[in-house]
Write an enzyme that holds these catalytic residues in place. Sequence first.
Site, PDB file in Angstrom:
ATOM      1  N   THR A  61     -18.515 -33.894  65.451  1.00 40.59           N
ATOM      2  CA  THR A  61     -18.806 -34.173  67.047  1.00 40.59           C
ATOM      3  C   THR A  61     -18.281 -35.589  67.328  1.00 40.59           C
ATOM      4  O   THR A  61     -18.057 -35.801  68.748  1.00 40.59           O
ATOM      5  CB  THR A  61     -20.174 -34.473  67.072  1.00 40.59           C
ATOM      6  OG1 THR A  61     -20.653 -35.219  66.011  1.00 40.59           O
ATOM      7  CG2 THR A  61     -20.996 -33.044  67.139  1.00 40.59           C
ATOM      8  N   LEU A 149     -17.649 -38.344  51.394  1.00 27.80           N
ATOM      9  CA  LEU A 149     -18.524 -39.550  51.390  1.00 27.80           C
ATOM     10  C   LEU A 149     -17.598 -40.642  51.911  1.00 27.80           C
ATOM     11  O   LEU A 149     -18.055 -41.693  51.884  1.00 27.80           O
ATOM     12  CB  LEU A 149     -18.930 -39.791  50.226  1.00 27.80           C
ATOM     13  CG  LEU A 149     -19.964 -38.661  49.466  1.00 27.80           C
ATOM     14  CD1 LEU A 149     -20.431 -39.065  48.247  1.00 27.80           C
ATOM     15  CD2 LEU A 149     -21.039 -38.402  50.203  1.00 27.80           C
ATOM     16  N   ASP A 195     -17.071 -42.508  60.490  1.00 23.91           N
ATOM     17  CA  ASP A 195     -16.609 -43.145  59.199  1.00 23.91           C
ATOM     18  C   ASP A 195     -16.641 -44.549  59.132  1.00 23.91           C
ATOM     19  O   ASP A 195     -17.502 -45.195  58.341  1.00 23.91           O
ATOM     20  CB  ASP A 195     -15.817 -42.410  58.225  1.00 23.91           C
ATOM     21  CG  ASP A 195     -15.867 -41.047  58.352  1.00 23.91           C
ATOM     22  OD1 ASP A 195     -16.924 -40.383  58.649  1.00 23.91           O
ATOM     23  OD2 ASP A 195     -14.857 -40.299  57.806  1.00 23.91           O
TER      24      ASP A 195
HETATM   25  C1  GLA Z   1     -14.260 -36.752  58.440  1.00 20.25           C
HETATM   26  C2  GLA Z   1     -13.683 -37.651  59.608  1.00 20.25           C
HETATM   27  C3  GLA Z   1     -14.729 -38.021  60.687  1.00 20.25           C
HETATM   28  C4  GLA Z   1     -15.425 -36.900  61.206  1.00 20.25           C
HETATM   29  C5  GLA Z   1     -16.087 -35.860  60.065  1.00 20.25           C
HETATM   30  C6  GLA Z   1     -16.532 -34.718  60.340  1.00 20.25           C
HETATM   31  O1  GLA Z   1     -15.091 -37.529  57.680  1.00 20.25           O
HETATM   32  O2  GLA Z   1     -13.113 -38.842  59.064  1.00 20.25           O
HETATM   33  O3  GLA Z   1     -14.143 -38.647  61.612  1.00 20.25           O
HETATM   34  O4  GLA Z   1     -14.655 -36.181  61.906  1.00 20.25           O
HETATM   35  O5  GLA Z   1     -14.865 -35.645  59.128  1.00 20.25           O
HETATM   36  O6  GLA Z   1     -17.966 -35.000  61.342  1.00 20.25           O
END
Ligand code: GLA
Length: 412
Positions: A61, A149, A195
Amino acid sequence: MDSMTFSTTKNTNFKCRYTQAPATKPAKMKDTILEHYHRHFDGHPILVVAPGRINIIGEHTDYNEGFVLPAAIDKCLHFALANSGEEQSTICAAGYGETVRFSANTPQNELPVWARYIHAIFAELTERGHTPRGIQGVFGGDIPIGAGLSSSAALCCGFVFGIAALQQLDFSRVEMAHIGQAAEHRTGLNCGLMDQYAVLFGKKDQVLYLDCRSLQYRYAPLRYPGHSWVLINSNVKHQLAAAPGYNDRRESCEKVVAAVRQNGVAAHSLRDVRAEALEAVRKKITTVEYQRAAYVLEENARVVQMVEALKNGNIQTAGNLLFQSHEGLRHQYEVTIPELDLLVKLARKDPAILGARQIGGGFGGCTLNLVKKEEVAACMARILLAYREETGIAAEFFPVKIEDGVHLAAPS
Ligand code: GLA
């Protein structure tokens, strides 16, 4: 790796071997990195800690300007860094046993993957008008790689934080998050900002309720008395930046937004698209694009519902939302793999688990499970045994501990 014999509940009189991921004491990890530094370099380094993250809900999202609910965890990278006094940088990745010496002119593709992120940070800083000087140092830690992670965000954000401190670059954490994201884009993953925000703005015992459009956030406690959040690492690694799956999903979302716009609806991202607007373009987009967009709309709504469920202590709802999220990731967004589906299927059948889903970008990694506290050990034993019997893979679990975001550490 620790493994121990464990007997499950009184009713099940079998013994099984299962693996709980070993918890390395942060102070010990810091000392190891520092010792490593002094074996290779002179001077007094600064010490930086950068955590990995979980995401309670709100997957894929972020780049659609939606909501996410991540938190920084106690798995982290430790850095011991100093200015090298020259243009070249010499960085040692303790976990890989590799030391790389490079400058801005070194072609990115000549570097090992981990060093490409650091190289990309130098490139990004330069493009933003800074003149970063070389760094020497060591990093390492216990965030499992390719487990969903965010080890790469921890690497990028920890390094930006370190170089900013060493070279008096006056960046806010928001700027650091954008630099970290840009470094990921330079290495091939068109990620959102979840993240980096989790890694930089994480707060002990709190989740971050982040609006990825305004970048406003607030913290919420993540506690259901009598219940624990537990990660299971499938030990099937993903390589998001190396495979097209992630960027391809993002492109689908953008195509749907373009179709909606062509239909006369003002939309900047899927955040602006209502279910009716999506239905109205259904015939103009592919079935796959429709499903992906529908997933994003639904997942975004689930984040809002999860925040309510957390606030009201409504644990059944929270658990159901996790299962629904996984179903969406599996059937609509199509980013799960059989091993992760199996872990969630086993969780569904287990009376001690209220909800479970794959976390992160997908194609491997971990599930996050909401588990009755008293039954964590017994239930993990059941699940890991069944998983191993079916896949031949030894998975591992670790109860989630929520910690602060990137920070300097004092030498012990
Ligand atoms: C990875 C990406 C994030 C996000 C997630 C899925 O971790 O780095 O920006 O899009 O996937 O939610």
